[in-house]
Design an enzyme around this catalytic site. Sequence first.
Site, PDB file in Angstrom:
ATOM      1  N   ASN A 153      -8.537  28.826  10.228  1.00  0.00           N
ATOM      2  CA  ASN A 153      -9.574  29.256  11.169  1.00  0.00           C
ATOM      3  C   ASN A 153     -10.270  30.547  10.749  1.00  0.00           C
ATOM      4  O   ASN A 153     -10.767  31.295  11.589  1.00  0.00           O
ATOM      5  CB  ASN A 153      -9.000  29.421  12.584  1.00  0.00           C
ATOM      6  CG  ASN A 153      -8.316  28.170  13.077  1.00  0.00           C
ATOM      7  OD1 ASN A 153      -8.837  27.062  12.900  1.00  0.00           O
ATOM      8  ND2 ASN A 153      -7.133  28.311  13.652  1.00  0.00           N
ATOM      9  N   ARG A 154     -10.277  30.821   9.453  1.00  0.00           N
ATOM     10  CA  ARG A 154     -10.901  32.022   8.900  1.00  0.00           C
ATOM     11  C   ARG A 154     -10.281  33.322   9.431  1.00  0.00           C
ATOM     12  O   ARG A 154     -10.890  34.394   9.362  1.00  0.00           O
ATOM     13  CB  ARG A 154     -12.420  32.025   9.150  1.00  0.00           C
ATOM     14  CG  ARG A 154     -13.142  30.862   8.485  1.00  0.00           C
ATOM     15  CD  ARG A 154     -14.646  31.049   8.509  1.00  0.00           C
ATOM     16  NE  ARG A 154     -15.058  32.249   7.786  1.00  0.00           N
ATOM     17  CZ  ARG A 154     -15.169  32.337   6.459  1.00  0.00           C
ATOM     18  NH1 ARG A 154     -14.880  31.287   5.696  1.00  0.00           N
ATOM     19  NH2 ARG A 154     -15.572  33.453   5.903  1.00  0.00           N
ATOM     20  N   MET A 155      -9.072  33.239   9.940  1.00  0.00           N
ATOM     21  CA  MET A 155      -8.352  34.423  10.421  1.00  0.00           C
ATOM     22  C   MET A 155      -7.491  34.969   9.279  1.00  0.00           C
ATOM     23  O   MET A 155      -6.264  35.091   9.386  1.00  0.00           O
ATOM     24  CB  MET A 155      -7.511  34.063  11.641  1.00  0.00           C
ATOM     25  CG  MET A 155      -8.336  33.667  12.841  1.00  0.00           C
ATOM     26  SD  MET A 155      -9.258  35.052  13.549  1.00  0.00           S
ATOM     27  CE  MET A 155      -7.907  35.877  14.413  1.00  0.00           C
TER      28      MET A 155
END
Length: 212
Positions: free
Chosen positions: A190-192
């Site tokens: 999640n692009r975290m």
Amino acid sequence: MGVVSDAGGWPTSGLDETMLAADPNVQFDLWMGDVIDAGLPEPTAMVLATVSAAGQPRARTVLLKGHDATGFSFFTNRTSRKGTDLDEVPRACLLFGWHAIHRQVIIVGPVTRLGLEDSEAYFRTRPRASQLAAWASRQSTVIGSRRELEQRYETLRQRWPDDTDVPLPEFWGGYLVTPQTFEFWHGRANRMHDRLRYRRSAEGWVVERLAP
């Protein structure tokens, strides 16, 4: 620190400040060990970014040839674009993009030339054909054809036959990047992503977390 991925391919664990070595050079060696253990091709390949005095940015892939507490070294033709850039603006950024295991390392710092002794010592370790190629290719200059390059190589091969040493070209040598910052990037779902940066200070290395 090995990398275990979930069904989507992202690492199942993150990169936390408590997991880092106190010295970024040690942390780099740990990650390089993981890359080698994973069997990735060209683990020492790194993107070298430079800028000219006119502000023209350039990037290319080179191979890391040495790493210790003093810095990261590579070798090249000093009259190439990268060489002239580094003469004009002696700073660089290195990027190790180990995408298969969702990791990157970004290093920024000043660049100095390695001395003749270090350049000569490394040149002697290169395969003979690569030594001749260093002479044959005036890197980054325009040439008329592939045949021109091959003819130049053949002329040099005859000049220095197999029973003679190929001398170190006067236009060829090493450079040392002395890191001022290291960024260790660890991919997450999640692009975290996790981004932890070591920054050199008067008291030593300071670790900072960056937003992904």
